[in-house]
Motif scaffolding. Structure first.
Motif, PDB file in Angstrom:
ATOM      1  N   VAL A 255     -70.522  41.714 -29.370  1.00 63.15           N
ATOM      2  CA  VAL A 255     -71.062  43.028 -29.041  1.00 63.15           C
ATOM      3  C   VAL A 255     -71.187  43.915 -30.273  1.00 63.15           C
ATOM      4  O   VAL A 255     -70.473  43.754 -31.256  1.00 63.15           O
ATOM      5  CB  VAL A 255     -70.192  43.758 -27.981  1.00 63.15           C
ATOM      6  N   GLY A 256     -72.094  44.874 -30.147  1.00 61.02           N
ATOM      7  CA  GLY A 256     -72.203  45.937 -31.120  1.00 61.02           C
ATOM      8  C   GLY A 256     -71.708  47.220 -30.487  1.00 61.02           C
ATOM      9  O   GLY A 256     -71.885  47.445 -29.287  1.00 61.02           O
ATOM     10  N   SER A 257     -71.044  48.074 -31.259  1.00 63.53           N
ATOM     11  CA  SER A 257     -70.506  49.329 -30.741  1.00 63.53           C
ATOM     12  C   SER A 257     -70.233  50.267 -31.906  1.00 63.53           C
ATOM     13  O   SER A 257     -70.246  49.856 -33.076  1.00 63.53           O
ATOM     14  CB  SER A 257     -69.206  49.071 -29.954  1.00 63.53           C
ATOM     15  N   ARG A 258     -69.993  51.535 -31.579  1.00 64.29           N
ATOM     16  CA  ARG A 258     -69.595  52.503 -32.608  1.00 64.29           C
ATOM     17  C   ARG A 258     -68.109  52.804 -32.508  1.00 64.29           C
ATOM     18  O   ARG A 258     -67.396  52.810 -33.493  1.00 64.29           O
ATOM     19  CB  ARG A 258     -70.398  53.800 -32.471  1.00 64.29           C
ATOM     20  N   MET A 261     -66.158  52.669 -26.859  1.00 62.15           N
ATOM     21  CA  MET A 261     -66.280  53.278 -25.531  1.00 62.15           C
ATOM     22  C   MET A 261     -67.486  52.722 -24.774  1.00 62.15           C
ATOM     23  O   MET A 261     -67.489  52.640 -23.560  1.00 62.15           O
ATOM     24  CB  MET A 261     -66.391  54.800 -25.659  1.00 62.15           C
ATOM     25  N   THR A 262     -68.530  52.371 -25.513  1.00 60.54           N
ATOM     26  CA  THR A 262     -69.687  51.674 -24.944  1.00 60.54           C
ATOM     27  C   THR A 262     -70.012  50.511 -25.879  1.00 60.54           C
ATOM     28  O   THR A 262     -69.622  50.521 -27.057  1.00 60.54           O
ATOM     29  CB  THR A 262     -70.919  52.590 -24.820  1.00 60.54           C
ATOM     30  N   ALA A 263     -70.716  49.520 -25.358  1.00 62.17           N
ATOM     31  CA  ALA A 263     -71.052  48.364 -26.191  1.00 62.17           C
ATOM     32  C   ALA A 263     -72.266  47.645 -25.611  1.00 62.17           C
ATOM     33  O   ALA A 263     -72.513  47.687 -24.409  1.00 62.17           O
ATOM     34  CB  ALA A 263     -69.865  47.403 -26.275  1.00 62.17           C
ATOM     35  N   GLU A 264     -73.023  46.999 -26.477  1.00 61.30           N
ATOM     36  CA  GLU A 264     -74.168  46.198 -26.072  1.00 61.30           C
ATOM     37  C   GLU A 264     -74.005  44.779 -26.602  1.00 61.30           C
ATOM     38  O   GLU A 264     -73.581  44.579 -27.750  1.00 61.30           O
ATOM     39  CB  GLU A 264     -75.475  46.793 -26.618  1.00 61.30           C
ATOM     40  N   ALA A 265     -74.328  43.797 -25.777  1.00 61.94           N
ATOM     41  CA  ALA A 265     -74.269  42.404 -26.214  1.00 61.94           C
ATOM     42  C   ALA A 265     -75.315  42.161 -27.303  1.00 61.94           C
ATOM     43  O   ALA A 265     -76.430  42.677 -27.230  1.00 61.94           O
ATOM     44  CB  ALA A 265     -74.508  41.470 -25.040  1.00 61.94           C
ATOM     45  N   LEU A 266     -74.958  41.394 -28.320  1.00 63.10           N
ATOM     46  CA  LEU A 266     -75.904  41.054 -29.377  1.00 63.10           C
ATOM     47  C   LEU A 266     -76.891  39.996 -28.880  1.00 63.10           C
ATOM     48  O   LEU A 266     -76.514  39.078 -28.150  1.00 63.10           O
ATOM     49  CB  LEU A 266     -75.159  40.515 -30.600  1.00 63.10           C
ATOM     50  N   THR A 295     -73.401  41.024 -20.717  1.00 60.84           N
ATOM     51  CA  THR A 295     -73.139  42.274 -20.000  1.00 60.84           C
ATOM     52  C   THR A 295     -72.723  43.389 -20.960  1.00 60.84           C
ATOM     53  O   THR A 295     -71.816  43.205 -21.770  1.00 60.84           O
ATOM     54  CB  THR A 295     -72.019  42.080 -18.958  1.00 60.84           C
ATOM     55  N   PRO A 296     -73.346  44.583 -20.857  1.00 64.20           N
ATOM     56  CA  PRO A 296     -72.929  45.705 -21.698  1.00 64.20           C
ATOM     57  C   PRO A 296     -71.672  46.371 -21.144  1.00 64.20           C
ATOM     58  O   PRO A 296     -71.206  46.056 -20.049  1.00 64.20           O
ATOM     59  CB  PRO A 296     -74.127  46.659 -21.621  1.00 64.20           C
ATOM     60  N   LYS A 297     -71.127  47.287 -21.912  1.00 60.13           N
ATOM     61  CA  LYS A 297     -70.044  48.166 -21.463  1.00 60.13           C
ATOM     62  C   LYS A 297     -70.560  49.597 -21.396  1.00 60.13           C
ATOM     63  O   LYS A 297     -70.924  50.143 -22.421  1.00 60.13           O
ATOM     64  CB  LYS A 297     -68.863  48.109 -22.412  1.00 60.13           C
ATOM     65  N   PRO A 298     -70.549  50.247 -20.196  1.00 56.69           N
ATOM     66  CA  PRO A 298     -70.318  49.672 -18.868  1.00 56.69           C
ATOM     67  C   PRO A 298     -71.543  48.849 -18.424  1.00 56.69           C
ATOM     68  O   PRO A 298     -72.565  48.931 -19.089  1.00 56.69           O
ATOM     69  CB  PRO A 298     -70.105  50.907 -18.005  1.00 56.69           C
ATOM     70  N   PRO A 299     -71.433  48.034 -17.363  1.00 60.71           N
ATOM     71  CA  PRO A 299     -70.369  48.017 -16.360  1.00 60.71           C
ATOM     72  C   PRO A 299     -69.156  47.168 -16.726  1.00 60.71           C
ATOM     73  O   PRO A 299     -68.110  47.306 -16.111  1.00 60.71           O
ATOM     74  CB  PRO A 299     -71.072  47.436 -15.139  1.00 60.71           C
TER      75      PRO A 299
END
Length: 305
Positions: A255-258, A261-266, A295-299
């Motif tokens: 995943v990528g994130s800052r 708290m949220t994240a997106e699958a690469l 799956t991203p975060k969220p959900p």
């Protein structure tokens, strides 16, 4: 964003005020959060601080040796407690119960080490997302919601509890910590236990440890994910050498994130995913299949448990 030139002296003074003339131990995992806390605490109270690393048996491949090397300049105390943690986890399948069992075992080991040193304070690298997820009922972090209600410490000191992960990295750079620490990928406090769905066993640990090693080796340098790892989901039917194989199912996550708290699958290239599948199923004979989690975060959360 945090202003490092203001935060660092305030954090050092806060530690001095909370610990006064006492002694403290710090839970040092080797990640950026606990490393920043160790440096701040050392500047605050000097040799009245004892860093302690607990080898839980739930660590990544080569992790303890790596920590020994990175922190060779510090008087690091290493406690080997694999049998104790596995005993605490025996028969537990619920993720929240796992986290609480690990959190309590950590504290009990730290209490015992603190008594040997006549230390009354525990310093740990809790950060703001840990508190949000624990207090919001998303999942109990071992160092927040997973802590037992009764502890033998005057106080638990958390110098960076209001910071996000990216802010902690800024502090690490400002403290001139080694690049390897500043850029280190997050690793969960409960370790590989939360990358194993269901009960933690020696066999699952062996499988997930090797799978994690392969995933990190293939993805870390080339794709620079915020976090990447493998998890054991359960067992499924496969075929190996024209023979039915009932083996473990490995899920790969990148995943990528800052700030976590949220994240997106690469979006990994197909040839990379195929290589991961090929290496994991061939190098770990007990694995029957490999899947990639998009799956991203969220959900979802980043970790599986």
């Amino acid at each position: 964003m945090v202003k490092t030139e203001k935060f660092i002296p305030k954090a050092i003074e806060k530690i001095r005020k909370e610990i006064k003339d006492g002694r403290a131990i710090i839970a040092l995992s080797g990640g950026v959060d606990s490393s920043v806390c160790a440096e701040l605490a050392h500047r605050a109270i000097g040799d009245r601080l004892q860093p302690i690393y607990i080898d839980t048996g739930l660590m990544r491949k080569g992790e303890t040796e790596r920590i020994k090397h990175i922190f060779a300049h510090m008087n690091l105390d290493i406690v080997y407690a694999k049998d104790r943690f596995l005993a605490a986890l025996k028969g537990i399948t619920d993720p929240e119960e796992k986290r609480k069992a690990i959190g309590e075992t950590f504290i009990r080991v730290f209490e015992e080490e603190a008594r040997k040193l006549t230390a009354d304070y525990l310093i740990q690298g809790t950060i703001y997302p840990d508190r949000i997820e624990s207090e919001g009922g998303i999942k109990s972090h071992h160092n927040v919601g997973g802590l037992p209600s009764v502890m033998d410490f005057k106080k638990i000191v958390e110098p960076i509890e209001d910071l996000y992960k990216d802010e902690v990295r800024e502090i690490a750079w400002a403290l001139q910590l080694p690049d390897e620490i500043c850029e280190r990928m997050p690793f969960p406090g409960p370790g590989l236990a939360v990358r194993i769905l269901g009960e933690v066993t020696e066999e699952k640990l062996e499988v997930v440890r090797e799978a994690n090693f392969i995933v990190e080796e293939e993805l870390l340098e080339r794709f620079c994910p915020w976090q990447t790892f493998a998890a054991v989901l359960g067992k499924g039917t496969g075929v190996k050498g024209d023979i039915r194989a009932y083996g473990w199912i490995i899920a790969v996550r990148a995943v990528g994130s800052r700030d976590g708290m949220t994240a997106e699958a690469l979006e990994l290239p197909w040839d990379v995913l195929k290589k991961l599948e090929s290496r994991i199923t061939s190098e770990i004979p007990k694995v029957a299949r490999v899947v990639y989690d998009i799956t991203p975060k969220p959900p979802a959360t980043i970790e599986f448990e």
